[in-house]
Write a protein that holds these residues in place. Structure first.
Motif, short mmCIF file in Angstrom:
data_model
loop_
_atom_site.label_atom_id
_atom_site.label_comp_id
_atom_site.label_asym_id
_atom_site.label_seq_id
_atom_site.Cartn_x
_atom_site.Cartn_y
_atom_site.Cartn_z
N GLY A 293 -4.95 -8.79 -3.32
CA GLY A 293 -4.52 -8.69 -4.70
C GLY A 293 -3.42 -9.68 -5.03
N GLY A 294 -2.78 -9.47 -6.17
CA GLY A 294 -1.73 -10.39 -6.60
C GLY A 294 -1.31 -10.10 -8.03
N THR A 295 -0.90 -11.14 -8.74
CA THR A 295 -0.50 -10.97 -10.13
C THR A 295 -1.74 -10.78 -11.00
OG1 THR A 295 -0.47 -13.38 -10.38
CG2 THR A 295 1.62 -12.31 -9.88
N GLU A 303 -3.25 -14.73 -9.87
CA GLU A 303 -3.14 -15.45 -8.60
C GLU A 303 -3.21 -14.45 -7.46
OE1 GLU A 303 -0.22 -18.48 -6.04
OE2 GLU A 303 0.42 -17.76 -8.01
N VAL A 304 -4.09 -14.72 -6.50
CA VAL A 304 -4.19 -13.90 -5.30
C VAL A 304 -3.13 -14.37 -4.30
CG1 VAL A 304 -5.66 -13.35 -3.31
CG2 VAL A 304 -6.62 -13.36 -5.63
N ALA A 320 -1.49 -6.17 -9.17
CA ALA A 320 -2.51 -5.24 -8.68
C ALA A 320 -2.75 -5.58 -7.21
CB ALA A 320 -3.80 -5.36 -9.47
N TRP A 321 -2.11 -4.81 -6.33
CA TRP A 321 -2.35 -4.95 -4.89
C TRP A 321 -3.50 -4.04 -4.51
CZ3 TRP A 321 -0.01 -9.09 -3.88
CH2 TRP A 321 1.29 -9.36 -4.30
N ASN A 322 -4.31 -4.46 -3.53
CA ASN A 322 -5.46 -3.65 -3.12
C ASN A 322 -5.66 -3.67 -1.61
OD1 ASN A 322 -6.58 -6.34 -4.67
ND2 ASN A 322 -7.56 -6.09 -2.66
N PRO A 323 -4.66 -3.21 -0.84
CA PRO A 323 -4.85 -3.14 0.61
C PRO A 323 -6.02 -2.23 0.96
CG PRO A 323 -2.94 -1.85 -0.06
CD PRO A 323 -3.37 -2.63 -1.26
#
Length: 367
Positions: A293-295, A303-304, A320-323
């Motif tokens: 994820g990223g901005t 941007e990832v 939006a982070w998506n671990p």
């Protein structure tokens, strides 16, 4: 202040930003063609007809002393009445004669240097400072984003509370899309991981497979140009001990990512936090299985985060982070503020569990 007045004020501020950047970079104008940039420049208006396109049926041009929406005779009346509503003058030409638009641009810019988000011919890319300005949300944008994210989360809850084991992935994606459309939200992405495919693919697109005992649904949901990004899981049985442990481990990894997501920290530094955190909790190498994820904002990901990413987080940005782990993922859209992170994609009706100092989305268990 009326909504139209608020939109006009937002647009005026953005035109002022663009004109300062034009002057600093010796540019005659910018042409904003992309769906994302059009929405940004118009305070959330849409140039979308074909949902899957990056370029819409109109563009915005801003010069040192004038600004227009450029389109053709097919679209002009609807745009004026339903989208632009007087915020920009609309220039139109016959759809059969696209060369008229280019002649108008040459006249407007005195054949000077033009930059664009999607440059053509002799046009230049947009200056970095303008790309950065797009990522810092103004108060009106934040208000629109909060409402979008809440409604997207409600659509997710509505969909999964109605879901059945016997549904196919196509049926779950269709129900999710309908729940979004009923709220005026574009279903830009609806991923469905079913019981069989969840352990196999991190980007599981909807399929004809039945859901089985558990399923994942992912939304990237767009309205006013902004994207709400979230992931949720439904179980038609009790989760196993391993699944519960992975859920808590993943939330702990996310908590470290959230704690690192402060103004002034680069995306590359966040990436390193992620890599270290995966290893710390016993999952080395999992970061390689999927981007993290990223901005976000006017794109599902502006941007990832990667090891060499130099751009820094600023207050007013959305993330939006998506671990993820095998068969397990956590994702929400958050706003960076000077006081910390504000999680936007929240529906109080969705079950939660406590992770570090935050409530995080739990599995929806329906046995």
């Amino acid at each position: 202040m009326s909504p139209n007045e608020e939109a006009k004020n937002e647009i005026d501020r953005k035109i002022s930003i663009v004109r300062k950047i034009l002057k600093a970079n010796n540019l005659s104008a910018v042409r904003l063609r992309g769906v994302d940039w059009f929405a940004w420049a118009t305070a959330g208006a849409s140039n979308v007809v074909l949902l899957t396109t990056d370029v819409g049926i109109a563009e915005v041009i801003i010069s040192a002393d004038e600004a227009f929406v450029l389109t053709d005779s097919i679209e002009a009346e609807r745009l004026e009445e339903e989208e632009i509503k007087g915020s920009y003058p609309i220039w139109k030409a016959a759809w059969q004669e696209p060369q008229q638009r280019e002649a108008f641009v040459r006249e407007l810019t005195h054949a000077g240097t033009v930059a664009s988000d999607m440059p053509r011919d002799q046009e230049l890319p947009l200056p970095k400072e303008l790309r950065e300005a797009k990522c810092i949300l103004q108060p009106g944008e934040v208000d629109r984003y909060r409402t979008l994210c809440q409604e997207a989360a409600m659509a997710m809850t509505e969909t999964l509370k109605d879901a059945c084991q016997s549904w196919t992935g196509f049926e779950l994606a269709a129900r999710g899309s309908a729940a979004l459309w009923s709220r005026g939200i574009h279903p830009a992405l609806t991923l469905v991981g079913d019981e069989r495919r969840l352990p196999l693919y991190r980007h599981a697109t909807a399929s004809a497979d039945t859901l089985g005992d558990r399923a994942m649904l992912v939304f990237c949901a767009r309205r006013h140009g902004l994207f709400a990004n979230l992931t949720r899981f439904i179980y038609f049985r009790d989760p196993t001990a391993r699944e519960l442990r992975m859920k808590h481990d993943l939330a702990a990894i996310e908590a470290e990512i959230f704690d690192a997501s402060r103004p002034g920290v680069s995306l590359g530094q966040i990436y390193e936090t992620m890599r270290t955190s995966y290893a710390k909790f016993g999952y080395p190498g999992e970061i390689d299985k999927h981007h993290q994820g990223g901005t976000c904002g006017y794109l599902s990901r502006e941007e990832v985060a990667r090891p060499a990413s130099e751009n820094r987080i600023q207050a007013g940005m959305a993330l939006a982070w998506n671990p993820s782990l095998i068969g397990c993922k956590i994702e929400d859209t958050v706003l960076v503020t000077d006081k910390g992170l504000e999680i936007l994609t929240i529906d109080p009706a969705w079950p939660t569990f406590y992770a570090e100092d935050r409530m995080r989305p739990d599995y929806l268990v329906r046995t």
